[in-house]
Design a protein around this motif. Sequence first.
Motif, mmCIF file in Angstrom:
data_model
loop_
_atom_site.group_PDB
_atom_site.id
_atom_site.type_symbol
_atom_site.label_atom_id
_atom_site.label_comp_id
_atom_site.label_asym_id
_atom_site.label_seq_id
_atom_site.Cartn_x
_atom_site.Cartn_y
_atom_site.Cartn_z
ATOM 1 N N LEU A 104 0.849 -1.193 0.000
ATOM 2 C CA LEU A 104 0.000 0.000 0.000
ATOM 3 C C LEU A 104 0.891 1.252 0.000
ATOM 4 C CD1 LEU A 104 -2.656 -1.334 2.541
ATOM 5 C CD2 LEU A 104 -2.825 -1.254 0.045
ATOM 6 N N LYS A 105 1.033 1.935 1.137
ATOM 7 C CA LYS A 105 1.861 3.137 1.154
ATOM 8 C C LYS A 105 3.335 2.822 0.907
ATOM 9 C CE LYS A 105 -1.100 6.097 3.987
ATOM 10 N NZ LYS A 105 -1.209 6.921 5.214
ATOM 11 N N LEU A 110 7.673 3.705 -3.485
ATOM 12 C CA LEU A 110 8.452 3.268 -4.640
ATOM 13 C C LEU A 110 7.992 3.989 -5.904
ATOM 14 C CD1 LEU A 110 8.410 -0.582 -3.916
ATOM 15 C CD2 LEU A 110 10.175 1.075 -3.277
ATOM 16 N N ASP A 111 6.683 4.033 -6.100
ATOM 17 C CA ASP A 111 6.127 4.678 -7.294
ATOM 18 C C ASP A 111 6.498 6.157 -7.358
ATOM 19 O OD1 ASP A 111 4.926 2.217 -7.785
ATOM 20 O OD2 ASP A 111 2.965 2.840 -7.017
ATOM 21 N N ASP A 112 6.567 6.800 -6.207
ATOM 22 C CA ASP A 112 6.803 8.249 -6.180
ATOM 23 C C ASP A 112 8.228 8.631 -6.567
ATOM 24 O OD1 ASP A 112 4.189 8.604 -5.487
ATOM 25 O OD2 ASP A 112 4.555 8.923 -3.354
ATOM 26 N N ALA A 113 9.114 7.646 -6.680
ATOM 27 C CA ALA A 113 10.462 7.926 -7.170
ATOM 28 C C ALA A 113 10.432 8.301 -8.656
ATOM 29 C CB ALA A 113 11.366 6.710 -6.959
ATOM 30 N N ALA A 144 3.130 -4.942 -10.709
ATOM 31 C CA ALA A 144 2.504 -5.452 -11.930
ATOM 32 C C ALA A 144 0.996 -5.604 -11.762
ATOM 33 C CB ALA A 144 3.125 -6.796 -12.294
ATOM 34 N N GLN A 145 0.579 -5.868 -10.530
ATOM 35 C CA GLN A 145 -0.844 -6.041 -10.236
ATOM 36 C C GLN A 145 -1.550 -4.709 -10.016
ATOM 37 O OE1 GLN A 145 -1.505 -7.649 -6.359
ATOM 38 N NE2 GLN A 145 -3.727 -7.532 -6.511
ATOM 39 N N ARG A 146 -0.903 -3.819 -9.302
ATOM 40 C CA ARG A 146 -1.544 -2.616 -8.782
ATOM 41 C C ARG A 146 -1.298 -1.367 -9.620
ATOM 42 N NH1 ARG A 146 0.444 1.246 -4.623
ATOM 43 N NH2 ARG A 146 -1.274 1.968 -3.300
ATOM 44 N N ASN A 147 -0.107 -1.254 -10.196
ATOM 45 C CA ASN A 147 0.282 -0.004 -10.853
ATOM 46 C C ASN A 147 0.926 -0.246 -12.211
ATOM 47 O OD1 ASN A 147 0.914 0.699 -7.620
ATOM 48 N ND2 ASN A 147 -0.342 2.169 -8.744
ATOM 49 N N GLY A 148 0.331 -1.114 -13.002
ATOM 50 C CA GLY A 148 0.878 -1.408 -14.312
ATOM 51 C C GLY A 148 0.916 -0.210 -15.241
#
Length: 271
Positions: A104-105, A110-113, A144-148
Amino acid sequence: MQRYAWNNDTLKGRVLSPVSTVHYTARDGTPIEAVLTLPRLRAPKNLPLIVLPHGGPFARDSEGWDWWVQYLAELGYAVIQPNYRGSSGYGIDFAKKGEGQWGLKMQDDLDDAIPFLAKQGIADPKRVCMIGASYGGYAAMRAAQRNGDLYRCAVSYAGVSDLAAMQRYDGQFLFGKTRGDWLKKQAPDYRAVSPRFGAAAFTIPILLVHGREDKRVPVKQSRMMADALKAAGKPYDYIEQPLADHHFTRGEDRLEFLKAMAAFLAKHNPA
């Protein structure tokens, strides 16, 4: 100054890709420290990017020799290693921020990088893959599941796909109940954040690699993920290394993994 030995007798004093520490802010205001490696043979502009979270997750990355990272940089990728919430070395409060936030957070950190590096012109936000091992492998599955929409592909080595099954496995060993209690704090709803049960939501190809001799995360974790993806009709590659353990003890297994990873990246996110 007298040199006593080389860290690596093959590389010796060879110039490697430069490593530095950077800082960015996650979407909820949490400060994140990360290790950034830029390919030595390319200008640091609009580069393809690898997000590479560490395992643990109670661990951290720091500046230093990292064979995965230097190999990826040599191929032409920028590599960011975020010390996401829950990492060690930043105090108790930061470690506790990871409680209840597996997938989750912790994933948001990771995504925010990606936008951080894109805003600086270093990385191309349309050419990103996530790669990791152990918890990092779990994070790659989850990406791959959440933020493809943010990634072109993912690579998981020895990743955890089913948290409930992982707790049952850990329960066989000394202090298994303590480990299970800890895991429950990290992910109160196992099924909701276990990639195995979200195979239908995978939107990017993933490479799964696991050692049959892995005693820390059993090979069954990747087998179950591969089976779920096959049933859902999703693209994946699966490599099972018969003699490999959790820590890449054998050089032969490291080499096989690097070659497979390079081929997978060349196909789905070429540098």
